[in-house]
Design an enzyme around this catalytic site. Structure first.
Site, PDB file in Angstrom:
ATOM      1  N   ASN A 163     -43.651   1.432 -31.601  1.00 55.65           N
ATOM      2  CA  ASN A 163     -42.301   1.928 -31.333  1.00 55.65           C
ATOM      3  C   ASN A 163     -41.813   2.841 -32.459  1.00 55.65           C
ATOM      4  O   ASN A 163     -40.617   3.069 -32.616  1.00 55.65           O
ATOM      5  CB  ASN A 163     -41.322   0.760 -31.135  1.00 55.65           C
ATOM      6  N   ARG A 164     -42.741   3.355 -33.243  1.00 54.92           N
ATOM      7  CA  ARG A 164     -42.445   4.397 -34.231  1.00 54.92           C
ATOM      8  C   ARG A 164     -43.437   5.550 -34.102  1.00 54.92           C
ATOM      9  O   ARG A 164     -43.436   6.446 -34.924  1.00 54.92           O
ATOM     10  CB  ARG A 164     -42.539   3.825 -35.668  1.00 54.92           C
TER      11      ARG A 164
ATOM     12  N   HIS B  28     -44.139  -4.631 -28.563  1.00 52.61           N
ATOM     13  CA  HIS B  28     -44.307  -5.427 -29.783  1.00 52.61           C
ATOM     14  C   HIS B  28     -44.855  -6.795 -29.358  1.00 52.61           C
ATOM     15  O   HIS B  28     -44.182  -7.577 -28.703  1.00 52.61           O
ATOM     16  CB  HIS B  28     -42.983  -5.582 -30.531  1.00 52.61           C
ATOM     17  N   SER B  29     -46.092  -7.036 -29.759  1.00 57.56           N
ATOM     18  CA  SER B  29     -46.858  -8.124 -29.144  1.00 57.56           C
ATOM     19  C   SER B  29     -46.272  -9.511 -29.374  1.00 57.56           C
ATOM     20  O   SER B  29     -46.450 -10.391 -28.543  1.00 57.56           O
ATOM     21  CB  SER B  29     -48.298  -8.074 -29.644  1.00 57.56           C
TER      22      SER B  29
ATOM     23  N   GLU C 261     -33.044  -5.434 -26.197  1.00 55.48           N
ATOM     24  CA  GLU C 261     -33.473  -6.515 -27.086  1.00 55.48           C
ATOM     25  C   GLU C 261     -32.970  -7.797 -26.426  1.00 55.48           C
ATOM     26  O   GLU C 261     -31.761  -8.026 -26.360  1.00 55.48           O
ATOM     27  CB  GLU C 261     -32.849  -6.377 -28.485  1.00 55.48           C
TER      28      GLU C 261
ATOM     29  N   GLU D 178     -43.285 -10.469 -29.265  1.00 60.14           N
ATOM     30  CA  GLU D 178     -42.035 -10.707 -28.545  1.00 60.14           C
ATOM     31  C   GLU D 178     -42.361 -11.300 -27.174  1.00 60.14           C
ATOM     32  O   GLU D 178     -42.160 -10.677 -26.134  1.00 60.14           O
ATOM     33  CB  GLU D 178     -41.248  -9.397 -28.481  1.00 60.14           C
TER      34      GLU D 178
ATOM     35  N   TYR E 286     -35.754  -9.518 -30.268  1.00 56.77           N
ATOM     36  CA  TYR E 286     -34.592 -10.214 -29.808  1.00 56.77           C
ATOM     37  C   TYR E 286     -33.364  -9.617 -30.470  1.00 56.77           C
ATOM     38  O   TYR E 286     -33.544  -8.794 -31.374  1.00 56.77           O
ATOM     39  CB  TYR E 286     -34.692 -11.708 -30.193  1.00 56.77           C
TER      40      TYR E 286
ATOM     41  N   HIS F 246     -37.675  -5.138 -25.349  1.00 54.82           N
ATOM     42  CA  HIS F 246     -38.061  -5.830 -26.580  1.00 54.82           C
ATOM     43  C   HIS F 246     -37.295  -7.152 -26.672  1.00 54.82           C
ATOM     44  O   HIS F 246     -36.422  -7.443 -25.882  1.00 54.82           O
ATOM     45  CB  HIS F 246     -37.691  -4.985 -27.802  1.00 54.82           C
TER      46      HIS F 246
ATOM     47  N   ARG G  38     -47.198  -7.825 -34.672  1.00 54.83           N
ATOM     48  CA  ARG G  38     -46.265  -6.949 -33.952  1.00 54.83           C
ATOM     49  C   ARG G  38     -46.900  -5.628 -33.532  1.00 54.83           C
ATOM     50  O   ARG G  38     -46.559  -5.055 -32.493  1.00 54.83           O
ATOM     51  CB  ARG G  38     -45.100  -6.679 -34.912  1.00 54.83           C
TER      52      ARG G  38
END
Lengths: 310, 93
Positions: free
Chosen positions: A145-146, A70-71, A271, A73, A199, A197, A128
């Site tokens: 991530n899905r 997820h960019s 996370e 993050e 948070y 990932h 994201r």
């Protein structure tokens, strides 16, 4: 550009180009230990790189770590850079790291979603997803991530291309996902897979798409407990741990559900910091403490993987 | 570059399942352009949402009307982004 990875500034955020320069520099400095593998190209044509840390052998059992799928993050990519340097520093010095690398290979993908990451630096810091286009929609991108083939399209992902949790048209539709899938399948000997990932301070294991407990849940829970204990030992950062569905919410098509179903028992997802002050905008001053404490948890998982072959 | 001036991140505390469902309804209101950083899950689990400036009043009224607690986690997203950029520029310099 830093003249070496010793002078690279680990306490600030960096662009994709700077991180890719860092990767090249690290490889140049440690050619016997580190190599760079290109596992594919992104939707927009950028190379997708994985660092391989290996002390030899042929197709050794391996540990996979990825950061930044997820960019937005940013602390995850920044931590990935720090991990890479840490491995090269500790091999031959730290007995745990040395033992791990004498027996296993480590693969580290620092920027797992390069298009999205570049976009967060140039256009939209809050991006994201990937940057692929969906025919019939004005909206861009898929939640990588899905997009994995594990409960794909079930509850816990969106069929709306405009949603931040859009699962994509088909499983593995995103080249950033498919490249890892192909790599993992071709390698065939990956024993631990850790996807990082941010948070909210969680350490999670499968499953996310079903409330059925993973067959190895008891062991995974114990490993997670040990890992978060190690993590907390440095700065007292408190993590929750458990299965994805029990600890946060139902999420289908996620990375570690797929890896677990592929037979990679030690599949975890982190996370990282924080608990509700900065979210995705964690100040750069927290990069190193975040990476340091996470490293202790990673070491716990890696060490367990080494001492519990299967 | 996308401008986040006036965007706030709210931390929402849903006390029961009904309140979780109410917050989940917000996700379907596309015109509000909400960005859920932490989605609605279960009572007691925090929900973080970035709210664009034009939607702030509507969201806060919605939450207050349903007795759902919240606090402002980030007052102005763009201020943090500006600080982040300044820090990166300073290190490059």
């Amino acid at each position: 550009r830093a003249t070496s990875t010793d002078t690279f500034n680990y306490a600030t955020y960096h662009t994709l180009e700077e991180i890719y320069d860092f990767i090249d520099q690290l490889v140049a400095e440690h050619p016997q230990l580190v190599s760079k593998i290109q596992i594919g190209n992104t939707y927009e044509g950028r190379p997708i790189y994985v660092l391989k840390f290996s002390t030899g052998g042929n197709n050794r059992p391996a540990i996979w770590i990825d950061t930044g799928i997820h960019s937005r993050e940013w602390v995850t990519q920044a931590s990935g850079v720090w991990f890479a340097k840490k491995i090269t520093e500790d091999y031959g010095q730290d007995p745990t790291v040395t033992s791990i690398l004498d027996n296993l290979d480590v693969f580290l993908e620092i920027v797992t979603n390069p298009d999205g990451f570049a976009f967060t630096h140039s256009q939209n810091r809050m991006w994201r997803k990937t940057r692929s286009r969906t025919s019939g929609s004005f909206c861009i991108g898929v939640d990588p991530n899905r997009n994995w083939d594990a409960g794909f399209g079930k509850a816990g992902a969106s069929s709306n291309p405009c949603s931040d949790t859009y699962h994509g048209k088909t499983a593995n539709s995103e080249v950033e996902v498919k490249s890892i899938v192909d790599f993992v399948k071709n390698h065939g000997n990956i024993k631990a897979f850790i996807s990082i990932h941010s948070y909210s301070q969680l350490l999670l294991y499968p499953y996310g798409y079903t409330s059925e407990p993973a067959p190895d849940q008891k062991e995974l829970h114990q490993v997670a407990k040990s890992a978060v204990t190690a993590l907390a030992s440095l700065y007292g950062t408190k993590y929750q741990y458990g299965s994805i569905i029990d600890t946060i919410y139902q999420a289908s098509g996620s990375t570690v559900d797929w890896t677990y179903n592929q037979g990679i028992k030690y599949s975890f997802t982190f996370e990282l910091r924080d608990t509700g002050r900065y979210g995705f905008l964690l100040p750069a001053s927290q990069i190193i403490p975040t990476a340091q404490e996470t490293w202790l948890a990673l070491l716990t998982i890696m060490e367990h993987t080494q001492t519990h072959p299967y | 570059s996308e401008d986040f001036v006036g965007h706030q991140v709210l931390r929402i505390s849903a006390a029961n399942e009904a309140q979780v469902q109410k917050v989940a309804e917000l996700q379907d209101l596309e015109h509000l352009q909400l960005d859920f950083w932490r989605g609605p899950a279960r009572p007691g689990s925090p929900i973080d949402v970035r709210v664009p400036f034009p939607s702030i009043q509507a969201v806060k009224i919605f939450l207050e009307a349903h007795g759902i607690g919240y606090e402002i986690m980030i007052e102005d997203v763009q201020t943090l982004l500006d600080e982040e950029q300044e820090q990166m520029s300073a290190f490059r310099a």
